[in-house]
Motif scaffolding. Sequence first.
Motif: not given
Length: 360
Positions: A18-22, A175-178, A251-254, A276-277
């Motif tokens: 999540v520290v990566e944007p989007g 949630y995803s970050a800017p 991570s996105r898949s999870c 899985r996470a």
Amino acid sequence: MIEFRAHGKLFVAGEYAVVEPGQPSVLIALDRAITARVSEAHGAGSVHSEEYGHLPLTWTRDEDGLALDREHHPYDYVMATIDLVEKLRAERGIAPRFHDLRIESQLDDASGRKFGLGSSAAVTVATVGALDRFYGIGLTQRQRFQVALLATIRVNPRASGGDLAASTFGGWLRYSAPDRDHLASFVDERRVSDILTDAAAWAGFDVQRLPAPENLQLLVGWTGSPASTTKLVGVVRRHRNGGYKAFLDESRSCVDDLTTGLQTGDAEQTLDALRRARVLMQRLGDSVGSKIETERLATLCDVVEAAGGAAKPSGAGGGDCGIALVPADIDPAGIHRAWEAHDIRHLSVAVRAPEGALDE
């Protein structure tokens, strides 16, 4: 006196990515909170909190803005928030006033040890909310989050803002970050009002409500060992390599599968995504040589899985809390006893109900 409460959080999935944007994550807001109370003051402002000991932190204004008495106290999230709200207040043409800010926390134990429930985020959100009401600025809920994130990245530029979102909006959230580097590049140069309304500045930011899981109960265990999120995230960022993109994809898949499981009420899909996470976090720790899943966190998770549930470290790991989902027909008392036998404390927490609409 004006009062504003902001709640603690726990990550369910998507940490580190999540520290990566989007990059998406799932979080919950908890029913334990930090309360900020604001009252009129004269000549100087002050911040009273157990975080600062018995003496209050005091501040005044000079030609350069806020002047902080640093003799005993460090510059931190509270003062960064006050400073940013002061700028917004001035931009809106609202007359300056001094205020006393009193902060009380339910996010620590009786001895003051932190549970890892997002106290820095909660105090930031509570301060924004209390000062918004004090000055009558009229921020929307989304704007309160934005101001809180702008203040936070002044202190911790790596912060994802997920904990701020949970504290602001409540409930279960995706949630995803800017891009915080982009925001940080002009947060001190542009008008706060302009940043809040600049859609391009918030590219990547997204927040969606998720339903609570059906036929599953939430359990939270605390290992008693504090963890430094900033330090652990820094280790991962320094060791990014060719496998990092694969980690982000997994991570996105999870998170996507967890989201679907929650939205459709599919308990098995929800539990599978959580398991899985956990494995993904274990592999990440091994790849960077960092102990994300400590021995106690491993025990916490293994006990839950043996009972038919799913569990994983919450947040950066390395200590603090583990989060678990178990079928509703399982008596959690056995899990609690097994945790206690390994010095893992069951936290009596619940999910905080959603706070209003996700306004644009």
